[in-house]
Scaffold this motif. Structure first.
Motif, mmCIF file in Angstrom:
data_model
loop_
_atom_site.group_PDB
_atom_site.id
_atom_site.type_symbol
_atom_site.label_atom_id
_atom_site.label_comp_id
_atom_site.label_asym_id
_atom_site.label_seq_id
_atom_site.Cartn_x
_atom_site.Cartn_y
_atom_site.Cartn_z
ATOM 1 N N ASN A 267 0.661 -1.192 0.047
ATOM 2 C CA ASN A 267 -0.111 -0.102 -0.016
ATOM 3 C C ASN A 267 0.972 1.361 0.102
ATOM 4 O OD1 ASN A 267 -2.481 1.371 -0.129
ATOM 5 N ND2 ASN A 267 -2.792 1.062 2.310
ATOM 6 N N GLY A 268 0.482 2.274 -0.639
ATOM 7 C CA GLY A 268 1.108 3.502 -0.747
ATOM 8 C C GLY A 268 2.443 3.542 -1.586
ATOM 9 N N THR A 269 2.591 2.671 -2.554
ATOM 10 C CA THR A 269 3.574 2.376 -3.638
ATOM 11 C C THR A 269 2.875 2.424 -4.868
ATOM 12 O OG1 THR A 269 3.483 -0.067 -3.713
ATOM 13 C CG2 THR A 269 5.116 0.920 -1.922
ATOM 14 N N ILE A 270 3.951 2.805 -6.030
ATOM 15 C CA ILE A 270 3.620 2.767 -7.284
ATOM 16 C C ILE A 270 3.241 1.368 -7.802
ATOM 17 C CG2 ILE A 270 4.047 3.404 -9.590
ATOM 18 C CD1 ILE A 270 3.158 5.881 -7.906
ATOM 19 N N PHE A 271 4.387 0.286 -7.852
ATOM 20 C CA PHE A 271 4.226 -1.023 -8.490
ATOM 21 C C PHE A 271 3.705 -2.003 -7.462
ATOM 22 C CE2 PHE A 271 8.030 1.028 -10.239
ATOM 23 C CZ PHE A 271 7.771 0.955 -11.557
ATOM 24 N N GLY A 272 3.379 -1.607 -6.095
ATOM 25 C CA GLY A 272 2.633 -2.677 -5.470
ATOM 26 C C GLY A 272 1.214 -2.963 -5.906
ATOM 27 N N PRO A 273 0.414 -2.092 -6.360
ATOM 28 C CA PRO A 273 -1.002 -2.744 -6.899
ATOM 29 C C PRO A 273 -0.555 -3.365 -8.152
ATOM 30 C CG PRO A 273 -0.963 -0.090 -6.227
ATOM 31 C CD PRO A 273 0.392 -0.671 -6.057
ATOM 32 N N ILE A 274 0.274 -2.921 -9.107
ATOM 33 C CA ILE A 274 0.440 -3.864 -10.091
ATOM 34 C C ILE A 274 1.139 -5.344 -9.859
ATOM 35 C CG2 ILE A 274 2.143 -3.937 -12.210
ATOM 36 C CD1 ILE A 274 2.417 -1.141 -12.166
ATOM 37 N N ILE A 275 1.837 -5.642 -8.945
ATOM 38 C CA ILE A 275 2.324 -6.843 -8.409
ATOM 39 C C ILE A 275 1.319 -7.569 -7.894
ATOM 40 C CG2 ILE A 275 3.876 -8.142 -6.953
ATOM 41 C CD1 ILE A 275 5.967 -6.071 -7.121
ATOM 42 N N GLY A 276 0.516 -6.827 -6.901
ATOM 43 C CA GLY A 276 -0.680 -7.316 -6.249
ATOM 44 C C GLY A 276 -1.883 -7.870 -7.192
ATOM 45 N N ALA A 277 -1.942 -7.034 -8.429
ATOM 46 C CA ALA A 277 -2.999 -7.295 -9.409
ATOM 47 C C ALA A 277 -2.780 -8.837 -9.873
ATOM 48 C CB ALA A 277 -3.094 -6.267 -10.284
ATOM 49 N N PHE A 278 -1.499 -9.038 -10.112
ATOM 50 C CA PHE A 278 -0.960 -9.983 -11.055
ATOM 51 C C PHE A 278 -1.172 -11.427 -10.066
ATOM 52 C CE2 PHE A 278 0.609 -7.006 -13.993
ATOM 53 C CZ PHE A 278 0.362 -7.969 -15.371
ATOM 54 N N VAL A 279 -0.946 -11.136 -8.757
ATOM 55 C CA VAL A 279 -1.004 -12.249 -7.931
ATOM 56 C C VAL A 279 -2.490 -12.438 -7.408
ATOM 57 C CG1 VAL A 279 -0.734 -12.877 -5.423
ATOM 58 C CG2 VAL A 279 1.297 -11.808 -6.662
ATOM 59 N N VAL A 280 -3.363 -11.477 -7.085
ATOM 60 C CA VAL A 280 -4.690 -11.804 -7.079
ATOM 61 C C VAL A 280 -5.494 -12.359 -8.144
ATOM 62 C CG1 VAL A 280 -6.915 -10.542 -6.459
ATOM 63 C CG2 VAL A 280 -4.930 -10.018 -5.216
ATOM 64 N N GLY A 281 -5.203 -11.863 -9.378
ATOM 65 C CA GLY A 281 -5.631 -12.364 -10.709
ATOM 66 C C GLY A 281 -5.279 -14.060 -10.761
ATOM 67 N N ALA A 282 -4.269 -14.227 -10.480
ATOM 68 C CA ALA A 282 -3.783 -15.662 -10.653
ATOM 69 C C ALA A 282 -4.506 -16.399 -9.789
ATOM 70 C CB ALA A 282 -2.362 -15.744 -10.305
ATOM 71 N N LEU A 283 -4.549 -15.989 -8.387
ATOM 72 C CA LEU A 283 -5.511 -16.587 -7.353
ATOM 73 C C LEU A 283 -6.876 -16.722 -7.655
ATOM 74 C CD1 LEU A 283 -4.182 -15.055 -4.321
ATOM 75 C CD2 LEU A 283 -3.776 -17.222 -5.002
ATOM 76 N N PHE A 284 -7.593 -15.753 -8.224
ATOM 77 C CA PHE A 284 -8.863 -16.070 -8.463
ATOM 78 C C PHE A 284 -9.153 -16.511 -9.971
ATOM 79 C CE2 PHE A 284 -8.973 -13.260 -5.031
ATOM 80 C CZ PHE A 284 -10.409 -13.312 -4.302
ATOM 81 N N SER A 285 -8.384 -16.547 -10.809
ATOM 82 C CA SER A 285 -8.771 -17.131 -12.407
ATOM 83 C C SER A 285 -8.254 -18.405 -12.264
ATOM 84 C CB SER A 285 -7.918 -16.305 -13.350
ATOM 85 O OG SER A 285 -8.234 -14.681 -13.369
ATOM 86 N N TYR A 286 -6.841 -18.708 -12.105
ATOM 87 C CA TYR A 286 -6.203 -20.038 -12.116
ATOM 88 C C TYR A 286 -6.860 -20.884 -10.907
ATOM 89 C CZ TYR A 286 -3.693 -18.469 -16.241
ATOM 90 O OH TYR A 286 -3.442 -18.206 -17.489
ATOM 91 N N GLY A 287 -6.799 -20.275 -9.826
ATOM 92 C CA GLY A 287 -7.267 -21.152 -8.680
ATOM 93 C C GLY A 287 -8.770 -21.393 -8.848
ATOM 94 N N ASP A 288 -9.591 -20.774 -9.430
ATOM 95 C CA ASP A 288 -10.892 -21.231 -9.715
ATOM 96 C C ASP A 288 -10.768 -22.464 -10.710
ATOM 97 O OD1 ASP A 288 -13.749 -21.286 -9.386
ATOM 98 O OD2 ASP A 288 -14.022 -20.002 -10.928
ATOM 99 N N VAL A 289 -9.898 -22.696 -11.614
ATOM 100 C CA VAL A 289 -9.783 -23.437 -12.539
ATOM 101 C C VAL A 289 -9.260 -24.838 -12.171
ATOM 102 C CG1 VAL A 289 -8.903 -24.347 -14.764
ATOM 103 C CG2 VAL A 289 -9.812 -21.967 -14.291
ATOM 104 N N PHE A 290 -8.128 -24.893 -11.247
ATOM 105 C CA PHE A 290 -7.262 -25.863 -10.973
ATOM 106 C C PHE A 290 -7.812 -26.409 -9.566
ATOM 107 C CE2 PHE A 290 -4.463 -23.717 -13.753
ATOM 108 C CZ PHE A 290 -4.262 -24.768 -14.730
#
Length: 325
Positions: A267-290
């Motif tokens: 929180n409060g960083t420029i690249f933090g939301p970018i990294i977090g978006a890819f991690v959360v996207g993987a958790l919710f997209s691929y996690g739902d599949v596998f």
């Protein structure tokens, strides 16, 4: 001599960072040319870019100003409904499908709503009280939408014409462009006089006010800019889904996701939301599949571990490693 060496090192690091960022943008921008843009991986990237736009808006308000908003889904929904209403009622007399004018208006409407509710809330409420105030405002908006009659079609929602859909290419490029613009906007804002004022507010409002910082003005400004990003994100999602209804755009997931992304990334960083978006996207997209229905439990465990051992997120972990070295 030492100062000159430090200056050269800083310039070299800055140049290397610019080159790396440019290469990453080129690789992502050229993805549809060497990969199947209608594949599940491209869909995952589109969601991640969507999350980046949403999270950067929330990050500007909470990460840099210190005001935790729980009304993200309201601004997201306002952007989606603005796009749908303008399109279906032929307001701007344009082509509407990915119309830049419509998307900009869809960002300004939530920004105006943020100003209207932000002035009374931010002038009197702090901390948790402000958070619950934004949540209450979002619930009021939900009721207004549900009782909007033919204007919003209530719980059924508005259906957009889908004849112009030809593939995910335009969605991917538009999401990439908006994610870059949102990140760049937050970067330049936080490194300007506005950013210094927001940092001062998040650390000590009394001290900031004693140094001439207009507290309410800067709080409302950050709240409006963040809501603008959320509204444009909702507009893009409306073009993707072609159905704008309360269950789709006022789902509490749209409130929960940016918080989760910023907590994981930093929180409060420029690249933090970018990294977090890819991690959360993987958790919710691929996690739902596998792993199917188990993935929410695994995601919850991961969040608890991150908040326990990495309270400053992944970006904070990097700083801790370099500090030890």
């Amino acid at each position: 001599m030492k100062d000159k060496i430090d200056t050269y090192l800083k310039k070299d690091k800055r140049n290397i960072s610019i080159i790396i960022i440019a290469l990453v943008i080129i690789v992502f921008g050229a993805l549809p040319f060497y990969s199947d843009v209608d594949s599940f991986f491209a869909y995952y990237l589109f969601l991640c870019l969507l999350y980046i736009i949403l999270a950067q808006g929330w990050n500007l308000v909470a990460g840099y100003t210190g005001q935790i908003s729980l009304g993200t889904h309201a601004f997201f929904a306002l952007g989606a409904y603005t796009t749908a209403i303008i399109w279906l009622n032929d307001v701007t007399k344009t082509w509407y499908y990915f119309d830049p004018l419509v998307m900009i208006i869809s960002g300004f409407v939530p920004a105006i709503f943020a100003i209207l509710i932000g002035i009374p809330l931010l002038s009197r409420l702090r901390g948790d009280y402000f958070s619950f105030g934004t949540l209450a405002a979002a619930e009021v908006l939900r009721i207004l939408i549900l009782r909007g009659g033919t204007f919003t079609q209530g719980a059924m929602g508005l259906r957009l014409p889908a004849e112009g859909f030809t593939g995910m290419g335009i969605y991917y490029w538009t999401a990439l462009l908006l994610a870059i613009l949102a990140t760049a906007a937050v970067y330049f804002i936080t490194r300007s006089r506005i950013g210094l004022a927001l940092r001062a507010l998040s650390e000590d409002e009394t001290s900031a006010a004693s140094h001439g910082v207009h507290i309410l003005r800067y709080k409302v400004l950050a709240f409006a800019i963040g809501s603008f990003f959320m509204g444009i994100c909702g507009s893009l999602f409306a073009y993707y889904l072609f159905i704008v209804s309360p269950p789709a755009v006022m789902n509490l997931n749209w409130m929960f996701l940016p918080i989760l992304i910023c907590v994981l990334g930093g929180n409060g960083t420029i690249f933090g939301p970018i990294i977090g978006a890819f991690v959360v996207g993987a958790l919710f997209s691929y996690g739902d599949v596998f792993v199917g229905q188990v993935h929410p439990m695994l995601s919850g465990i991961l969040i608890i571990l991150v908040m326990k051992f990495m309270p400053t997120g992944i970006m904070g972990l990097k700083d801790r490693i370099f500090a030890r070295r």
